[in-house]
Design a protein around this motif. Structure first.
Motif, PDB file in Angstrom:
ATOM      1  N   SER A 115     109.257  43.414  46.563  1.00 15.92           N
ATOM      2  CA  SER A 115     108.344  43.745  47.649  1.00 15.92           C
ATOM      3  C   SER A 115     108.682  45.089  48.269  1.00 15.92           C
ATOM      4  N   GLY A 116     107.685  45.985  48.298  1.00 20.68           N
ATOM      5  CA  GLY A 116     107.853  47.292  48.913  1.00 20.68           C
ATOM      6  C   GLY A 116     108.479  48.343  48.033  1.00 20.68           C
ATOM      7  N   GLU A 117     108.900  47.972  46.821  1.00 24.86           N
ATOM      8  CA  GLU A 117     109.531  48.932  45.917  1.00 24.86           C
ATOM      9  C   GLU A 117     108.551  49.267  44.808  1.00 24.86           C
ATOM     10  N   ALA A 118     108.021  50.485  44.827  1.00 18.46           N
ATOM     11  CA  ALA A 118     106.998  50.889  43.863  1.00 18.46           C
ATOM     12  C   ALA A 118     107.626  51.159  42.500  1.00 18.46           C
ATOM     13  N   GLN A 119     106.841  50.870  41.454  1.00 15.93           N
ATOM     14  CA  GLN A 119     107.237  51.168  40.081  1.00 15.93           C
ATOM     15  C   GLN A 119     106.182  52.094  39.474  1.00 15.93           C
ATOM     16  N   THR A 120     106.626  53.170  38.836  1.00 15.18           N
ATOM     17  CA  THR A 120     105.717  54.170  38.281  1.00 15.18           C
ATOM     18  C   THR A 120     105.946  54.301  36.775  1.00 15.18           C
ATOM     19  N   PHE A 121     104.850  54.311  36.032  1.00 11.82           N
ATOM     20  CA  PHE A 121     104.926  54.515  34.597  1.00 11.82           C
ATOM     21  C   PHE A 121     103.826  55.477  34.169  1.00 11.82           C
ATOM     22  N   LYS A 122     103.928  55.992  32.941  1.00 10.66           N
ATOM     23  CA  LYS A 122     102.998  57.004  32.448  1.00 10.66           C
ATOM     24  C   LYS A 122     102.131  56.418  31.338  1.00 10.66           C
ATOM     25  N   LEU A 123     100.818  56.685  31.427  1.00 12.63           N
ATOM     26  CA  LEU A 123      99.880  56.345  30.364  1.00 12.63           C
ATOM     27  C   LEU A 123      99.413  57.626  29.693  1.00 12.63           C
ATOM     28  N   LYS A 124      99.280  57.580  28.376  1.00  9.32           N
ATOM     29  CA  LYS A 124      98.834  58.739  27.616  1.00  9.32           C
ATOM     30  C   LYS A 124      97.516  58.394  26.932  1.00  9.32           C
ATOM     31  N   PHE A 125      96.537  59.311  27.013  1.00 10.32           N
ATOM     32  CA  PHE A 125      95.236  59.097  26.377  1.00 10.32           C
ATOM     33  C   PHE A 125      94.900  60.301  25.513  1.00 10.32           C
ATOM     34  N   LYS A 126      94.372  60.003  24.302  1.00 14.06           N
ATOM     35  CA  LYS A 126      94.004  61.070  23.382  1.00 14.06           C
ATOM     36  C   LYS A 126      92.755  60.639  22.622  1.00 14.06           C
ATOM     37  N   ARG A 127      91.694  61.447  22.696  1.00 16.17           N
ATOM     38  CA  ARG A 127      90.464  61.155  21.975  1.00 16.17           C
ATOM     39  C   ARG A 127      90.685  61.308  20.478  1.00 16.17           C
ATOM     40  N   ALA A 128      90.346  60.253  19.738  1.00 20.97           N
ATOM     41  CA  ALA A 128      90.533  60.288  18.290  1.00 20.97           C
ATOM     42  C   ALA A 128      89.338  60.959  17.624  1.00 20.97           C
ATOM     43  N   GLU A 129      89.626  61.735  16.607  1.00 22.95           N
ATOM     44  CA  GLU A 129      88.559  62.363  15.838  1.00 22.95           C
ATOM     45  C   GLU A 129      87.900  61.328  14.926  1.00 22.95           C
ATOM     46  N   ASP A 130      86.587  61.499  14.690  1.00 26.45           N
ATOM     47  CA  ASP A 130      85.830  60.625  13.792  1.00 26.45           C
ATOM     48  C   ASP A 130      85.859  59.171  14.257  1.00 26.45           C
ATOM     49  N   TYR A 131      85.769  58.981  15.579  1.00 21.47           N
ATOM     50  CA  TYR A 131      85.800  57.611  16.126  1.00 21.47           C
ATOM     51  C   TYR A 131      84.436  56.956  15.917  1.00 21.47           C
ATOM     52  N   PRO A 132      84.389  55.697  15.483  1.00 22.34           N
ATOM     53  CA  PRO A 132      83.106  55.033  15.202  1.00 22.34           C
ATOM     54  C   PRO A 132      82.232  54.924  16.461  1.00 22.34           C
ATOM     55  N   ILE A 133      80.917  54.935  16.240  1.00 20.01           N
ATOM     56  CA  ILE A 133      79.950  54.865  17.335  1.00 20.01           C
ATOM     57  C   ILE A 133      78.868  53.850  16.980  1.00 20.01           C
ATOM     58  N   ASP A 134      78.546  52.961  17.932  1.00 18.58           N
ATOM     59  CA  ASP A 134      77.389  52.072  17.852  1.00 18.58           C
ATOM     60  C   ASP A 134      76.383  52.529  18.888  1.00 18.58           C
ATOM     61  N   LEU A 135      75.137  52.784  18.461  1.00 19.55           N
ATOM     62  CA  LEU A 135      74.094  53.249  19.381  1.00 19.55           C
ATOM     63  C   LEU A 135      72.903  52.300  19.306  1.00 19.55           C
ATOM     64  N   TYR A 136      72.536  51.781  20.455  1.00 20.37           N
ATOM     65  CA  TYR A 136      71.377  50.882  20.536  1.00 20.37           C
ATOM     66  C   TYR A 136      70.287  51.580  21.343  1.00 20.37           C
ATOM     67  N   TYR A 137      69.118  51.715  20.708  1.00 24.71           N
ATOM     68  CA  TYR A 137      67.994  52.412  21.344  1.00 24.71           C
ATOM     69  C   TYR A 137      67.074  51.367  21.960  1.00 24.71           C
ATOM     70  N   LEU A 138      67.006  51.349  23.282  1.00 23.82           N
ATOM     71  CA  LEU A 138      66.180  50.396  24.025  1.00 23.82           C
ATOM     72  C   LEU A 138      64.983  51.148  24.593  1.00 23.82           C
ATOM     73  N   MET A 139      63.775  50.770  24.134  1.00 21.50           N
ATOM     74  CA  MET A 139      62.592  51.581  24.433  1.00 21.50           C
ATOM     75  C   MET A 139      61.557  50.776  25.208  1.00 21.50           C
ATOM     76  N   ASP A 140      60.946  51.426  26.181  1.00 21.29           N
ATOM     77  CA  ASP A 140      59.822  50.880  26.941  1.00 21.29           C
ATOM     78  C   ASP A 140      58.574  50.968  26.060  1.00 21.29           C
ATOM     79  N   LEU A 141      57.940  49.801  25.764  1.00 25.93           N
ATOM     80  CA  LEU A 141      56.741  49.786  24.927  1.00 25.93           C
ATOM     81  C   LEU A 141      55.480  49.461  25.731  1.00 25.93           C
ATOM     82  N   SER A 142      55.504  49.837  27.020  1.00 23.22           N
ATOM     83  CA  SER A 142      54.258  49.740  27.776  1.00 23.22           C
ATOM     84  C   SER A 142      53.293  50.804  27.258  1.00 23.22           C
ATOM     85  N   PHE A 143      52.009  50.683  27.637  1.00 22.87           N
ATOM     86  CA  PHE A 143      50.962  51.502  27.024  1.00 22.87           C
ATOM     87  C   PHE A 143      51.199  53.006  27.227  1.00 22.87           C
ATOM     88  N   SER A 144      51.834  53.400  28.347  1.00 26.15           N
ATOM     89  CA  SER A 144      52.046  54.823  28.628  1.00 26.15           C
ATOM     90  C   SER A 144      53.018  55.470  27.652  1.00 26.15           C
TER      91      SER A 144
END
Length: 790
Positions: A115-144
């Motif tokens: 209690s009251g004693e903080a703990q600090t750690f480090k996170l590392k993030f790196k964007r990977a090349e050629d990372y897979p992508i799922d894309l869902y196209y949701l479209m409004d099909l009203s008359f306009s």
């Protein structure tokens, strides 16, 4: 305040917060182990409860408990899973599966939190090349959106080709929406249910949401299925897009989402309905956030209301879906406000016929993927998390900015310093798990929180110990933890006996009426003193009639800061005395310049001079505002003895024999202060003839007075008469000439003004040109009457 961690009938483990000092340095020192209690039978003072054994490390050592006998657990961090980030390349023949790609490190940690004693750690993030992508196209099909559908029919293969520049692993899906199939959103007449458009338009029946194509790598299949879609219609302008987004987010199996980058493109040219709007159609049940697809159609639109924005945000975040709103320019402001409420979302301007949809998707994806934002799930009560980001080019962010980094390219590595602190132990259980993840990514970091809530020594306690009144408690951590129904330092009393008059009588001082002086509780006939909010302040004594905070104060400090308070009396440090230890016995502050205490004209009391001569004042009695100066005081005597002049010339022998007179030839021969070991004053005085004389006055050994005087007077030289007279005459002559020149100048000016006035009057004069009647001309003129001018 004292945040309590764990409370038993007899032992309280707690931590102290002292001002703004870090609890990591001044945290709770838990109970000392058994050997300390056994070897120090008088460790607790009279009236102190067993909880007083839990104190600061310094305080326990002061009380006599050695450092080796004090249990002082500390927090720690251990990394359980630390897989390095992946360096993936598009050119590699063997492609890694999505679950084999790592973009955040480490993946799992365990924190032991005190209690009251903080703990600090480090996170590392790196964007990977050629990372897979799922894309869902949701479209409004009203008359306009009729003309937009034509441009979307070839979207699959075109988008596949463009996305090859970003990733070699790309899948695309398609869904459409219109509106809830109840009034007043659509017309429910049989003819309009079959064809909601005008008679010359062939439209499909209205629907809420339809999953047309599950995510696939086949762009041709996308084009084929989309080309078969037909426009529908509804009555009102806002659309039911939120129902569709909710189903896309929660129906992962039907949509085919993988644990990769998930993009949802929401394309419309209208606004949206949200929670509460369903009341117009008699729908009052809140959206349950569950999947209700049957044969790829949303079947509960007539039963559940539209979801709220907050509900959508939660589901999109839980499922790591990044949303791209492709809307027309007219509705840009509305969807930009919506974007501000949905993390990891973007808004793009859709052309009137959706011809720019591919460019919009590519730009929006690049914008979303270039920013990483960390979020965490709900943390246990009393636990706080702070973020600090170290982004590209060393840019540091704190506060809310500490959660994110922007302008990240593929291959860039950023890091985050994460600080977790607990202020108390959870009410149930000793461990909790939280997760931290980058928004829009499927990876997260699992953090197991283990709370230090009791001493290790409590695990080795002795149940039914003889020390605790013949087995009425467990002896642990050097104290008795009493069984149920027993209390007292050694569990010697039953709870039924606590409030009897006989026992209370032992807690009254001098047979008074106050139990434990109103500063404690009577437990088993013994006073256990109350605790103060400030842990440094304590009651003590057999009847809790003593304390260490009600002593006299000086400069707003207890015992002047030079002693300790014991039973309301100050025990002063060495060289200090007085009721508040505010009187210093050190006389160094009273020494005057002549090394005498108070200049010999006062006494030193509590380090301050008290001047006995009322004429003298100041910190060392050296200032005398009404006294003449040393030089002025001895001027007459020096003048009469050295030069036989002055007012005391006649009484010189009688009044001026108190010093030794020594004559020197010039001022350079006078003694200097640096050459003397006694006070010396330099003087310069003037006599009645305006002559200056110089001397020094010194007192040696408090009795011997010496005066060194320059034997030659410095008198001002007499005036030089000739230059003065010549100057006066020259001045008079010059002044006369100046006056004559001024008078001459004034006369010239006056004459010129008068002449100019005359010339002006002359020019303005008018003369009479009539004939003089008396005048007769000498010439006679004769006219020939015959002359006709021929």
């Amino acid at each position: 305040k004292i945040p309590f961690l764990r409370m038993t009938p007899d032992i309280v483990l707690f931590s102290f917060r002292l001002g703004t000092l870090s609890l990591a340095n001044h945290c709770s020192t838990l109970c000392e182990i058994m050997t300390c209690f056994l070897s120090l039978q008088d460790f607790l003072k009279q009236g102190e409860s067993k909880s007083a054994r839990c104190d600061e490390l310094k305080s326990l050592i002061t009380k006599g408990c050695s450092k080796a006998k004090i249990e002082n657990p500390r927090g720690s961090i251990s990394i359980d899973k630390d897989k390095p980030v992946t360096n993936r390349k598009k050119e590699v023949a063997e492609k890694l599966k999505p679950d084999q790609i790592t973009q955040i490190q480490p993946q799992k940690l365990s924190l032991n939190l005190r209690s009251g004693e903080a703990q600090t750690f480090k996170l590392k993030f790196k964007r990977a090349e050629d990372y897979p992508i799922d894309l869902y196209y949701l479209m409004d099909l009203s008359f306009s959106m009729k003309d937009d559908l034509e441009n979307v029919k070839n979207l699959g293969t075109d988008l596949m080709r463009e996305m090859q520049e970003i990733t070699s692993d790309f899948r695309i899906g398609f869904g459409s929406f219109v509106e809830k199939t109840v009034m007043p959103y659509i017309s429910t007449t049989p003819a309009r249910l079959l064809n909601p458009c005008t008679s010359n338009e062939n439209c499909t029946s209205p629907f809420s949401y339809k999953n047309v194509l599950k995510l696939t790598e086949n762009g041709q299949q996308f084009n084929s299925l989309v080309s078969k879609q037909q426009i529908s219609g509804n009555l009102d302008s806002p659309e039911g897009g939120f129902d569709a987004i909710m189903q896309v987010a929660v129906c992962g199996d039907a949509i085919g989402w993988r644990n990769v980058t998930r993009l949802l493109v929401f394309s419309t040219d209208a606004g949206f309905h949200f929670a509460g709007d369903g009341k117009l159609g008699g729908i009052v049940l809140p959206n349950d956030g569950k999947c209700h697809l049957e044969n790829n159609m949303y079947t509960m639109s007539h039963y559940y209301d539209y979801p709220s924005i907050a509900h959508l945000v939660q589901k999109l975040s839980d499922n790591n879906i990044q949303t791209i709103f492709a809307v027309t320019e007219e509705f840009q402001p509305v969807y930009k406000e919506l974007k501000n409420l949905i993390p990891k979302s973007a808004v793009g301007t859709l052309s009137s016929n959706s011809s720019n949809v591919i460019k919009l998707i590519i730009d929006s994806y690049n914008s979303l993927s270039s920013e990483v934002i960390l979020e965490n799930n709900k943390v246990p009560e009393g636990v706080s998390i702070k973020y600090k980001s170290i982004c590209k080019n060393g840019v540091v962010g704190t506060g809310e900015n500490g959660r994110k980094c922007s302008n990240i390219s593929i291959g860039d590595e950023v890091s985050f310093d994460i600080t977790i602190e607990s202020q108390k132990c959870p009410s149930q259980g000793k461990s909790e798990t939280i997760r931290i993840k980058p928004l829009g990514f499927n990876e997260d970091v699992e953090i197991v929180l283990n709370f230090i809530c009791e001493c290790e020594c409590s695990k080795g306690g002795e149940p039914l110990s003889k020390i605790c009144h013949n087995g009425n408690g467990t002896f642990e951590c050097g104290a008795c933890r009493c069984n149920e129904g027993r209390i007292g330092r050694l569990c010697e009393c039953s709870t039924d006996e606590v409030r009897t008059d006989d026992l209370d009588g032992n807690c009254r001082k001098d047979n008074g009426t106050d139990i434990c002086s109103n500063n404690g509780d009577c437990v088993c006939g013994t006073c256990e003193c109350k605790k103060r909010e400030n842990p440094e302040e304590r009651y003590s004594g057999k009847f809790c009639d003593c304390d260490n905070f009600n002593c006299d104060r000086s400069n707003n400090k207890l015992c002047g800061g030079h002693g300790r308070c014991e039973c309301r009396v100050c025990i002063c440090d060495a060289n200090y005395t007085g009721s508040a230890c505010d009187c210093s016995l050190d006389t160094s502050t009273c020494l005057a310049a002549n090394k005498q205490i108070c200049n010999g004209r006062g006494t030193c009391e509590c380090g301050v001079c008290k001047c006995t001569n009322p004429k003298f004042q100041g910190p060392t009695c050296e200032i005398c505002p009404t006294c003449p100066g040393v030089c002025a005081e001895h001027k007459e005597c020096v003048q009469c003895r050295a030069f036989e002049t002055g007012e005391k010339k006649d009484t010189c022998q009688r009044d001026c024999s108190y010093f030794n007179l020594i004559r020197v030839k010039d001022r350079d021969k006078l003694p200097q202060p640096a050459d003397q070991s006694y006070p010396l004053s330099h003087c310069k005085e003037r006599d009645a003839n305006d002559c200056w004389f110089y001397y020094t006055y010194a007192v040696r050994n408090d009795t011997m007075r010496e005066v060194y005087v320059v034997e030659t007077l410095e008198c001002p030289a007499g005036p030089d008469i000739i230059p003065i007279v010549a100057g006066v005459v020259a001045g008079i002559v010059l002044i006369g000439l100046a006056l004559l020149l001024i008078w001459k100048l004034l006369m010239i000016i006056h004459d010129r003004r008068e002449f100019a006035k005359f010339e002006k009057e002359k020019m303005n004069a008018k003369w009479d040109t009539g004939e003089n009647p008396i005048y007769k001309s000498a010439v006679t003129t004769v006219v020939n009457p015959k002359y006709e001018g021929k």
